[in-house]
Design an enzyme around this catalytic site. Structure first.
Site, PDB file in Angstrom:
ATOM      1  CB  SER A 138      -0.757   0.133   1.321  1.00 14.27           C
ATOM      2  OG  SER A 138      -1.664   1.217   1.424  1.00 14.27           O
ATOM      3  CE1 TYR A 151      -4.208  -1.739   5.217  1.00 11.26           C
ATOM      4  CE2 TYR A 151      -3.780   0.383   4.851  1.00 11.26           C
ATOM      5  CZ  TYR A 151      -3.813  -0.994   4.470  1.00 11.26           C
ATOM      6  OH  TYR A 151      -3.930  -1.072   3.062  1.00 11.26           O
TER       7      TYR A 151
END
Length: 258
Positions: A138, A151
């Site tokens: 990501s 995250y």
């Protein structure tokens, strides 16, 4: 790489970019092998696949289940040409509001799930002298933002793992790739942002899952080692690497919309 007849294992294949990538790969003549926890959801995904496919319920948090599943896949198909490590989830909340157990579980799925699946396939690829491992990381793994501490940490781990493994396996015939997308319009936000506030605030930057899946398939075909999405974000990442503290200050309002 010609994808026709390639055996491509996809984790997190029951929805989103995992499911769409499976459909696109099938359209190119590859054999997608779908992995996810829910067999019912996998069957729903499989209904949209035009060609031959495999389907194996598997929880990437369960080391024994991962080992058993990959042994079955190798027994059934004889090889694994590409592994797409796509399983993962996020939850956005202030650091002080998130329990340590939630950090553990997110890391267990997003990072250790990749480690377990990769560990199961690398010896086989080394023996064959070929293969590709594609890890979906990501942009969060490169730029941290508020309310995404857990995250972001998992995706930093994924990128560190991917970069180091690439160096270790260089010259073995195995390609190790990272895909680093920004926000994608998928069910990811049902868990990450139940309020819908963040999703609305980044609507203009949101990519379609079709766009991301198309780029992933092209990465496989070209054997690329890294892909930042959208492309303009990749340019921003390079600037961030040169001036990280200045970039933090200048982009705070734009990047911290959760």
């Amino acid at each position: 790489m010609e994808l026709k007849n390639k055996i491509v294992v996809i984790t997190g294949a029951s929805s989103g970019i995992g499911a769409l990538t499976a459909q696109m790969l099938s359209g190119r003549g590859a054999v997608p092998v779908l992995l996810a926890r829910s067999e019912d959801k996998l069957k729903e995904t499989a209904a949209g696949i035009p060609g031959v496919f495999g389907l194996y319920p598997c929880d990437v948090r369960d080391a024994a289940a991962v080992e058993e599943t990959f042994d079955r896949i190798l027994a059934d198909y004889g090889r694994i040409d590409i592994l797409l490590n796509n399983a993962g989830y996020g939850k956005f909340a202030p650091f002080t509001d998130m329990d340590p157990e939630e950090f553990d579980d997110m890391m267990d799925v997003n990072y250790m799930g990749i480690v377990r699946c990769t560990k199961a396939v690398v010896p086989h690829m080394l023996a064959r002298g070929s293969g590709q491992i594609v890890n979906v990381a990501s942009m969060a793994g490169k730029i941290g933002t508020s309310k995404a501490v857990a995250y972001t940490a998992t995706k930093h781990a994924v990128l560190g793992f991917t970069n180091a493994l690439r160096q270790e396996l260089r010259k073995t015939g195995i390609i190790v790739s990272a895909v680093n997308p920004g926000p994608i319009a998928t069910d990811f936000f049902k868990i990450a942002d139940p309020s819908g506030g963040y999703e609305k605030s980044v609507a203009r930057m949101m990519m379609t899952p079709e766009h991301v899946s198309t780029k992933i398939v092209r990465l496989m075909e070209k054997g690329k080692e890294e892909l930042d999405l959208p492309g303009l974000a990749g340019f921003g990442i390079r600037l961030y690497g040169l001036f990280p503290r200045l970039a933090d200050k200048l982009t705070y309002n734009a990047m911290n919309r959760k």
